[in-house]
Write a protein that holds these residues in place. Structure first.
Motif, PDB file in Angstrom:
ATOM      1  N   LYS A 150      20.815  46.713   7.260  1.00 34.20           N
ATOM      2  CA  LYS A 150      19.894  46.116   8.859  1.00 34.20           C
ATOM      3  C   LYS A 150      20.812  46.128   9.732  1.00 34.20           C
ATOM      4  N   ILE A 151      21.738  46.952   9.594  1.00 33.04           N
ATOM      5  CA  ILE A 151      22.795  47.111  11.082  1.00 33.04           C
ATOM      6  C   ILE A 151      21.811  47.025  12.109  1.00 33.04           C
ATOM      7  N   ALA A 152      20.661  48.003  11.927  1.00 29.72           N
ATOM      8  CA  ALA A 152      20.075  48.229  13.517  1.00 29.72           C
ATOM      9  C   ALA A 152      19.122  47.301  13.996  1.00 29.72           C
ATOM     10  N   GLN A 153      19.166  46.368  12.883  1.00 26.63           N
ATOM     11  CA  GLN A 153      17.963  45.132  13.432  1.00 26.63           C
ATOM     12  C   GLN A 153      18.828  43.835  14.246  1.00 26.63           C
ATOM     13  N   ILE A 154      20.410  43.895  13.540  1.00 32.47           N
ATOM     14  CA  ILE A 154      21.153  42.994  13.827  1.00 32.47           C
ATOM     15  C   ILE A 154      21.601  43.392  15.447  1.00 32.47           C
ATOM     16  N   ALA A 155      21.760  44.437  15.169  1.00 37.44           N
ATOM     17  CA  ALA A 155      23.056  45.418  16.499  1.00 37.44           C
ATOM     18  C   ALA A 155      20.624  44.796  17.900  1.00 37.44           C
ATOM     19  N   GLU A 156      20.228  45.137  17.182  1.00 38.88           N
ATOM     20  CA  GLU A 156      19.423  45.298  18.663  1.00 38.88           C
ATOM     21  C   GLU A 156      19.393  43.716  19.057  1.00 38.88           C
ATOM     22  N   ALA A 157      18.909  42.508  17.566  1.00 41.15           N
ATOM     23  CA  ALA A 157      18.550  40.726  17.685  1.00 41.15           C
ATOM     24  C   ALA A 157      19.869  40.956  18.508  1.00 41.15           C
ATOM     25  N   LEU A 158      21.262  41.473  18.535  1.00 42.25           N
ATOM     26  CA  LEU A 158      22.060  40.757  19.585  1.00 42.25           C
ATOM     27  C   LEU A 158      22.243  41.249  20.802  1.00 42.25           C
ATOM     28  N   VAL A 159      22.076  42.333  20.805  1.00 44.17           N
ATOM     29  CA  VAL A 159      22.097  42.962  22.223  1.00 44.17           C
ATOM     30  C   VAL A 159      21.273  42.628  23.180  1.00 44.17           C
ATOM     31  N   ASN A 160      19.928  42.058  22.860  1.00 36.51           N
ATOM     32  CA  ASN A 160      18.454  41.095  23.223  1.00 36.51           C
ATOM     33  C   ASN A 160      19.122  40.125  23.737  1.00 36.51           C
ATOM     34  N   GLY A 161      20.194  39.593  22.684  1.00 38.36           N
ATOM     35  CA  GLY A 161      20.648  38.325  23.409  1.00 38.36           C
ATOM     36  C   GLY A 161      21.688  37.753  24.117  1.00 38.36           C
ATOM     37  N   GLY A 162      21.800  39.255  24.462  1.00 43.34           N
ATOM     38  CA  GLY A 162      23.451  39.881  25.946  1.00 43.34           C
ATOM     39  C   GLY A 162      24.331  39.658  25.207  1.00 43.34           C
TER      40      GLY A 162
END
Length: 213
Positions: free
Chosen positions: A26-38
């Motif tokens: 799940k780390i890639a999806q977690i990272a993407e979600a956080l990066v998209n949030g700023g």
């Protein structure tokens, strides 16, 4: 030069996500979600199974968009392993001078954990770039303001217990950034693959940080 740019990137966003023991799938999806949030920096704690390959993967995939580093680093050997995996910064819950030295030797950002004024000054003299005031929930936002009186030249970043309710006060009282774990990494949302919730929470934090400045 790169290090100064990275410190600037971290403080511009003002938000470091503390990712504790994520599941590898799940780390890639977690990272993407956080990066998209700023989020400006992703910290993965070293008690995570397979942490170094995780840091390497995230750094390769998102390195141009976000800083990636290791957290809960207690000694220089672990710091070196994390740096070899591509870490931009090393987070510690304590002050260990050899860890600070190792981090600086490789031109990475050193963020040790401190609580007292003596620890803050000692760590800063040893070369730490930003001081992680930990656990921030035990001392509260006013503590940052009090410290800023005599120690205003030292960049501080409260971590531990930072929430949407108190982040404004921490920033207004002089924090250059905040480290956020549980509030940002909603366990249930991750379990249910509702990663958009992480993005929304991150956006709220970033927005509050911006307006507090």
């Amino acid at each position: 030069m790169e290090k100064l740019t990275n410190i600037q990137r971290l403080t511009d966003s003002g938000l470091v996500a503390v990712i504790r023991r994520p599941k590898a799938e799940k780390i890639a999806q977690i990272a993407e979600a956080l990066v998209n949030g700023g989020v400006g920096a992703l910290e993965i704690t070293v008690d995570t199974p397979g942490v170094f390959s995780m840091i390497d993967k995230i750094k390769q995939e998102f390195g141009a968009r976000v800083l990636v580093g290791a957290g809960t680093v207690l000694d220089a050997e672990t710091a070196k392993a994390a740096i070899d995996a591509g870490s931009d910064f090393i987070f510690s819950p304590i002050v260990d001078e050899k860890t600070i030295e190792m981090t600086l030797r490789y031109g990475k950002i050193s963020i040790p954990g401190v609580m007292t004024p003596t620890e803050i000054v000692k760590a800063y003299q040893a070369g730490a770039d930003i001081l992680k005031i930990f656990p921030a929930s035990s001392v509260g936002p006013n503590y940052i303001r009090e410290l800023k009186g005599p120690l205003g030249h030292i960049p501080m970043m409260p971590t531990g217990g930072v929430s949407l309710d108190n982040v404004t006060e921490f920033i207004k009282n002089g924090a250059v950034a905040v480290g956020v774990g549980g509030t940002l990494l909603n366990k249930q949302a991750i379990e249910e693959n509702r990663f958009e919730i992480l993005t929304e929470t991150a956006q709220k934090f970033v927005s509050l940080i911006k307006s507090a400045r």
